[in-house]
Design a protein around this motif. Structure first.
Motif, PDB file in Angstrom:
ATOM      1  N   PRO A 149       0.826  -1.209   0.000  1.00 21.00           N
ATOM      2  CA  PRO A 149       0.000   0.000   0.000  1.00 21.00           C
ATOM      3  C   PRO A 149       0.865   1.266   0.000  1.00 21.00           C
ATOM      4  O   PRO A 149       1.901   1.313   0.657  1.00 21.00           O
ATOM      5  N   TYR A 150       0.424   2.287  -0.752  1.00 21.75           N
ATOM      6  CA  TYR A 150       1.274   3.453  -0.946  1.00 21.75           C
ATOM      7  C   TYR A 150       0.476   4.747  -0.947  1.00 21.75           C
ATOM      8  O   TYR A 150      -0.748   4.757  -1.095  1.00 21.75           O
ATOM      9  N   ILE A 151       1.226   5.850  -0.764  1.00 21.19           N
ATOM     10  CA  ILE A 151       0.646   7.187  -0.745  1.00 21.19           C
ATOM     11  C   ILE A 151       1.252   8.009  -1.887  1.00 21.19           C
ATOM     12  O   ILE A 151       2.464   8.045  -2.057  1.00 21.19           O
ATOM     13  N   VAL A 152       0.381   8.652  -2.645  1.00 18.26           N
ATOM     14  CA  VAL A 152       0.790   9.604  -3.672  1.00 18.26           C
ATOM     15  C   VAL A 152       0.414  10.992  -3.153  1.00 18.26           C
ATOM     16  O   VAL A 152      -0.678  11.181  -2.615  1.00 18.26           O
ATOM     17  N   THR A 153       1.313  11.964  -3.294  1.00 14.99           N
ATOM     18  CA  THR A 153       1.021  13.313  -2.816  1.00 14.99           C
ATOM     19  C   THR A 153       0.956  14.296  -3.973  1.00 14.99           C
ATOM     20  O   THR A 153       1.729  14.218  -4.919  1.00 14.99           O
ATOM     21  N   ASP A 196       5.134   6.956  -2.287  1.00 12.16           N
ATOM     22  CA  ASP A 196       5.680   6.658  -3.610  1.00 12.16           C
ATOM     23  C   ASP A 196       5.943   7.993  -4.312  1.00 12.16           C
ATOM     24  O   ASP A 196       5.090   8.522  -5.026  1.00 12.16           O
ATOM     25  N   ASN A 197       7.139   8.539  -4.102  1.00 10.94           N
ATOM     26  CA  ASN A 197       7.484   9.847  -4.667  1.00 10.94           C
ATOM     27  C   ASN A 197       7.628   9.795  -6.183  1.00 10.94           C
ATOM     28  O   ASN A 197       7.291  10.748  -6.892  1.00 10.94           O
ATOM     29  N   GLU A 198       8.109   8.672  -6.695  1.00  8.79           N
ATOM     30  CA  GLU A 198       8.265   8.518  -8.141  1.00  8.79           C
ATOM     31  C   GLU A 198       6.929   8.579  -8.851  1.00  8.79           C
ATOM     32  O   GLU A 198       6.755   9.293  -9.834  1.00  8.79           O
TER      33      GLU A 198
END
Length: 205
Positions: A35-39, A198-200
């Motif tokens: 699970p990931y976060i996109v900003t 997930d900065n990419e």
């Protein structure tokens, strides 16, 4: 982790899932990820990215858009997301009543984006879930009633978040605003590295 965070009574209990084994085949395992976060910079970009991320997941993992749920944490966010979708000429279907299987089936058949309010998605299942509005300033939602306990609001919010997360078979993603902190309900999951930034991908979509 979300449930344990919301109930200190259960924090010391043994986790029965630690030694569990997956029943996924290699094909389904390829659709899974942590699970990931996109900003994104602001709310408009968040709403735009919700559909961009759904398209990205659909194309990369060969999942129908109708099998990817975009769920809003509050009614206000849901209303703003629908308004954005309407003005941006997105083809979408909304889940606005509990267990609306007909809407989900329609979205699958027509390969449409599908959005749902967090109170209406119980009992449904999707390959991926994108959660919008899990920011500290929005969720848990501030009560309009003085007699509502903050503990009850948190308890209710933990349950709603649990329902949203468990609608997904393979992937769970959060999209949040860079200018806001992530909801306190997710802090334990981030600290345990069960939820990652997930900065990419944030720069791609």
């Amino acid at each position: 982790c979300v449930l344990a965070s919301g109930a200190t009574l259960f924090k010391e209990l043994e986790n029965p899932l630690l030694n569990s084994m997956t029943g996924h085949t290699a094909l389904t395992e390829n659709k899974c990820r942590v699970p990931y976060i996109v900003t994104k910079q602001n709310s408009v970009e968040v709403y735009k990215s919700a559909f961009s991320l759904a398209t990205h997941i659909s194309e990369k993992y060969e999942i129908s858009k109708g099998d990817i749920l975009i769920v809003s944490c509050t009614d206000k966010v849901f209303s703003e997301l629908k308004e954005f979708a309407t003005t941006s000429i997105k083809e979408f279907i909304c889940i606005e009543k509990r267990g609306d299987i007909a809407a989900v089936q329609n979205a699958l058949e027509k390969d449409l984006f599908v959005m749902g309010g967090i109170d209406y998605i119980g009992g449904l299942e999707f390959s991926a879930v994108i959660i919008v509005g899990a920011d500290l300033d929005k969720f848990p939602e501030k009560s309009r009633y003085y007699d509502e306990s903050i503990h009850f609001i948190n308890y209710s919010s933990f349950n709603k978040l649990y329902v949203a997360i468990t609608r997904a078979k393979y992937q769970v993603a959060f999209i949040s605003e860079k200018t806001q902190r992530i909801s306190s309900l997710l802090e334990a999951a981030i600290n345990a590295e069960l939820l990652i930034y997930d900065n990419e991908l944030s720069n791609i979509i």
